[in-house]
Design a protein around this motif. Structure first.
Motif, PDB file in Angstrom:
ATOM      1  N   ASP A   1      43.872 -65.688  29.204  1.00 28.30           N
ATOM      2  CA  ASP A   1      43.960 -65.704  27.740  1.00 28.30           C
ATOM      3  C   ASP A   1      44.808 -66.876  27.255  1.00 28.30           C
ATOM      4  O   ASP A   1      45.846 -67.208  27.832  1.00 28.30           O
TER       5      ASP A   1
ATOM      6  N   THR B   1      40.901 -55.572  28.107  1.00 30.99           N
ATOM      7  CA  THR B   1      41.526 -54.409  27.488  1.00 30.99           C
ATOM      8  C   THR B   1      40.683 -54.018  26.276  1.00 30.99           C
ATOM      9  O   THR B   1      39.736 -54.710  25.900  1.00 30.99           O
ATOM     10  N   LYS B   2      41.040 -52.906  25.639  1.00 30.77           N
ATOM     11  CA  LYS B   2      40.301 -52.459  24.460  1.00 30.77           C
ATOM     12  C   LYS B   2      40.461 -53.422  23.292  1.00 30.77           C
ATOM     13  O   LYS B   2      39.663 -53.397  22.342  1.00 30.77           O
ATOM     14  N   THR B   3      41.486 -54.264  23.357  1.00 35.47           N
ATOM     15  CA  THR B   3      41.739 -55.192  22.246  1.00 35.47           C
ATOM     16  C   THR B   3      41.211 -56.595  22.541  1.00 35.47           C
ATOM     17  O   THR B   3      41.566 -57.541  21.849  1.00 35.47           O
ATOM     18  N   CYS B   4      40.378 -56.724  23.576  1.00 39.55           N
ATOM     19  CA  CYS B   4      39.849 -58.041  23.938  1.00 39.55           C
ATOM     20  C   CYS B   4      39.095 -58.651  22.754  1.00 39.55           C
ATOM     21  O   CYS B   4      38.189 -58.035  22.184  1.00 39.55           O
ATOM     22  N   SER B   5      39.470 -59.867  22.387  1.00 39.77           N
ATOM     23  CA  SER B   5      38.790 -60.583  21.313  1.00 39.77           C
ATOM     24  C   SER B   5      38.905 -62.076  21.563  1.00 39.77           C
ATOM     25  O   SER B   5      39.818 -62.536  22.253  1.00 39.77           O
TER      26      SER B   5
ATOM     27  N   SER C   1      33.999 -60.135  20.425  1.00 37.14           N
ATOM     28  CA  SER C   1      34.802 -59.139  21.135  1.00 37.14           C
ATOM     29  C   SER C   1      34.168 -58.712  22.447  1.00 37.14           C
ATOM     30  O   SER C   1      34.747 -57.928  23.190  1.00 37.14           O
TER      31      SER C   1
ATOM     32  N   SER D   1      42.475 -63.250  23.416  1.00 35.42           N
ATOM     33  CA  SER D   1      43.644 -62.412  23.686  1.00 35.42           C
ATOM     34  C   SER D   1      43.151 -61.039  24.098  1.00 35.42           C
ATOM     35  O   SER D   1      42.090 -60.578  23.651  1.00 35.42           O
ATOM     36  N   GLY D   2      43.886 -60.375  24.966  1.00 35.61           N
ATOM     37  CA  GLY D   2      43.530 -59.049  25.413  1.00 35.61           C
ATOM     38  C   GLY D   2      42.360 -59.003  26.386  1.00 35.61           C
ATOM     39  O   GLY D   2      41.905 -57.928  26.753  1.00 35.61           O
ATOM     40  N   CYS D   3      41.872 -60.170  26.802  1.00 35.77           N
ATOM     41  CA  CYS D   3      40.724 -60.220  27.718  1.00 35.77           C
ATOM     42  C   CYS D   3      41.174 -60.456  29.157  1.00 35.77           C
ATOM     43  O   CYS D   3      40.375 -60.387  30.084  1.00 35.77           O
TER      44      CYS D   3
END
Length: 231
Positions: free
Chosen positions: A160, A186-190, A204, A220-222
């Motif tokens: 990220d 993660t669930k917040t991957c964007s 996403s 982020s979150g990936c």
């Protein structure tokens, strides 16, 4: 320089398979168990986001400061080293050190990659990229060349962060065009892809195609991005 989000990426990638990276139970095929003296073992290049050294053969260069044992004098206490083992050891054994101890470092790196890649190649590549498996860039070309696809995936992957898109990757800032997937998002991957016209397109999904004309990419979150098959 380690990207500030790298610590988050490391935490996200620790799955059952990736956690094996931290085990020390993967014993070397060599009968020597001694660890190399401090500061004398081979040192792998520290992984960085945005792609790593794209020339694995560069790892053949000596990585040990000071005088090293000449290749002709690299001999274990009993038996002999194979051609591949000598290739790995050349330029990496400080004078006065046990070459078998230095070899142990590379063999353990290969053992970990083989063990994890057999179950999940993406986990093995992620472990290399995040620094959970050390010494891979030196060890794989000489000691376990069959694992080059895993090493190549790590070298062309990134974590990220924010990057520009270019024809040649540069550690920490430039990635190349291609299709990538995030094996442990993660669930917040964007992510946001900035096109040639400067327009930002958000996304996403845990997969993205970065066109050659794109200006930049950020996520982020990936956690980790690896080249998709065929790239």
């Amino acid at each position: 320089m380690i990207h500030p989000l790298r610590a988050t990426a490391a935490a996200a990638v620790i799955t059952t398979a990736a956690a094996v990276v931290l085990l020390t139970g993967c014993s070397s095929s060599h009968d020597t168990k001694a660890a190399p003296p401090a500061g004398t073992g081979p040192t792998a290049s520290a992984p960085a986001s945005g792609g790593l050294d794209q020339n694995p053969t560069a790892s053949a260069a000596p990585t040990t400061a000071g005088p090293t044992v000449p290749a002709a004098q690299l001999k274990p206490k009993t038996g002999s080293f194979t051609k591949q083992q000598k290739q790995y050891l050349t330029g990496r054994v400080p004078k006065g050190s046990d070459p078998a101890a230095v070899l142990e470092v590379g063999q353990e790196s290969c053992d970990k990659i083989k063990f994890i890649a057999k179950r999940d190649p993406d986990a093995a590549a992620s472990g290399i990229l995040l620094g959970q498996i050390t010494g891979a860039h030196d060890a794989v070309p000489a000691l376990c060349p069959e694992q080059k696809p895993v090493l190549t995936a790590a070298e062309h992957g990134f974590v990220d962060g924010s990057f520009t898109v270019g024809s040649k990757p540069k550690a920490g800032s430039v990635i190349t065009a291609g299709t990538y997937h995030a094996p442990t998002p993660t669930k917040t991957c964007s992510w946001t892809l900035t096109g040639a016209n400067g327009k930002a397109v958000p996304g996403s999904r845990a997969q993205v195609t970065v066109p050659a004309g794109a200006r930049g990419f950020s996520s982020s979150g990936c956690s980790v991005w690896l080249p998709s098959k065929g790239e």
